[in-house]
Design a protein around this motif. Sequence first.
Motif, mmCIF file in Angstrom:
data_model
loop_
_atom_site.group_PDB
_atom_site.id
_atom_site.type_symbol
_atom_site.label_atom_id
_atom_site.label_comp_id
_atom_site.label_asym_id
_atom_site.label_seq_id
_atom_site.Cartn_x
_atom_site.Cartn_y
_atom_site.Cartn_z
ATOM 1 N N ILE A 172 12.773 -10.081 34.382
ATOM 2 C CA ILE A 172 14.044 -10.467 33.753
ATOM 3 C C ILE A 172 14.022 -10.145 32.261
ATOM 4 N N PRO A 212 19.070 -5.691 34.758
ATOM 5 C CA PRO A 212 18.800 -7.135 34.774
ATOM 6 C C PRO A 212 19.078 -7.773 36.136
ATOM 7 N N VAL A 269 16.385 -7.142 30.680
ATOM 8 C CA VAL A 269 17.462 -7.499 29.752
ATOM 9 C C VAL A 269 17.320 -6.693 28.463
ATOM 10 N N VAL A 305 11.456 -10.059 24.962
ATOM 11 C CA VAL A 305 12.646 -9.239 24.677
ATOM 12 C C VAL A 305 12.481 -8.506 23.349
ATOM 13 N N SER A 315 18.013 -2.991 29.156
ATOM 14 C CA SER A 315 19.434 -2.748 29.375
ATOM 15 C C SER A 315 20.202 -2.718 28.064
#
Length: 501
Positions: A419, A100, A423, A293, A426
């Motif tokens: 981003i 990130p 995220v 996400v 990760s």
Amino acid sequence: MRREVPEPDKAALRRHRALFRAVERRVHPRVRRSDVTVTDEPTVRRATTAAAVGNAMEWFDFGIYSYLAVTIGKVFFPGDDGTQLLASFTAFAASFLVRPLGGLFFGPLGDRVGRKKVLALTMVLMAAGTFCIGLIPSYASIGLAAPLLLLLCRMVQGFSTGGEYGGAATFIAEYAPDKRRGFFGSFLELGTLAGYTGAAALVLLLTTTLGDDAMLDWGWRLPFLVGGPIGLVGLYLRVKLDETPAFQKLAAEQSHDPDTTSARKEPHLSENAPRPEFRKIFTGQWRTMLICVGLVAGYNVTDYMLLSYMPAYLTSELDYGGSMELVAAILAMVAMMTVIQRIGHLNDRFGRKPLLLIGMTGFLLLTVPAFALFQLGHFAAVLAGLLLLSACLVCLLGTMSATLPALFPTDVRYGSLAIGYNVATSVFGGTAPGVMTYLVTATGDKLAPAYYASGAALLGIIAVLAMRETARQPLEGSPPAVTTEEEARALAGTRLPEASH
């Protein structure tokens, strides 16, 4: 008695009509012929190849670590086999903690200075990190310094990868014509599969020719040392290309925008306030980033399970030997490579959402049966299980590269995607091998990884249902991109849909 109806104020009506037309032009602007990008097929293919080859180099480096996870655990960590494997996958996951940060750094940078320059930089960092891993002495030689140096190199790799996928996907999406974005986007994941396949094939070759003792002693270093120079090939291909047409048009518009120009000259904006890109991303795109996400979480848990975790699972948890796990993994990846471009064609024709739902639903329903096949203990069952999961994964691989960049507008596309993607990767993707290893150790249930992957697929289904369809539409913030002059002339004078201007 009849009431007199006053005569309409013709001047007021004219003003209202003019105001309505002005608003309509701003909300649904007409397409000018000069705005339409007519793509050049050879140029698009060169750009796609450069992004895909560079991506293959990146994932070749990651694949090496995945397929040597058992050996790396023995070289760099003390303890028994289970502890060493868990430590090895923990180091694998730890590098994802900085992804990130890489996305926060490289993404907005790519929206400011261009996609091409940032992709060249990520290539250099990944090649350097990979090469240095091959030079680290073992735990037996330098003790605790060995795993610390390994972790440092993995951090460099993770930081560079934070700008890789978002940039490469954006690069291809902005070069590709609207009606073929799925097809060209599938080349990016073709590169991913090629990188993993090359890594698996090289590890299989070295293991077969050198034997276990030589591999543990020095043979494991060779793939890492080879990976460094190979990364320079990807760098060369990327620096030879021009910037994407969408970014060039955006840069030209901003250079003639007095508000943008004056804002750049204001010292307080660059010195004391957050950068404009960050404000736009976190205030204007947060809903879309949540969808991103969710998509990436559902996709990456299954991706890393199949491409990174499975060989170690078959070897350490189910005691398969004779490099059976690598042979089966290579066959499954080659099978995906043969059909992934067809998946790109299909999502261009029928839409991104149907293909994504097929893949996610397949993982939800079929992961447990596939893991049950692995328990049978013979090669045919392992291959059948991997092919079953691969059929689901290829629906996601061939579609996601065109889906994710189209969620965001051009001026913040690289940053928002980098981003959001990193995220999710990760938290869910990079940790998947370690979490799955822990679940098996803690519960004693060999099917525990399947339950975890099924839960991630359910999250992915929710995200797919929440997203808007983007197939065959212009990228948001960019005018249409077509393949022929006839298409461009036909579009001239039409109005852009609200989501695409």
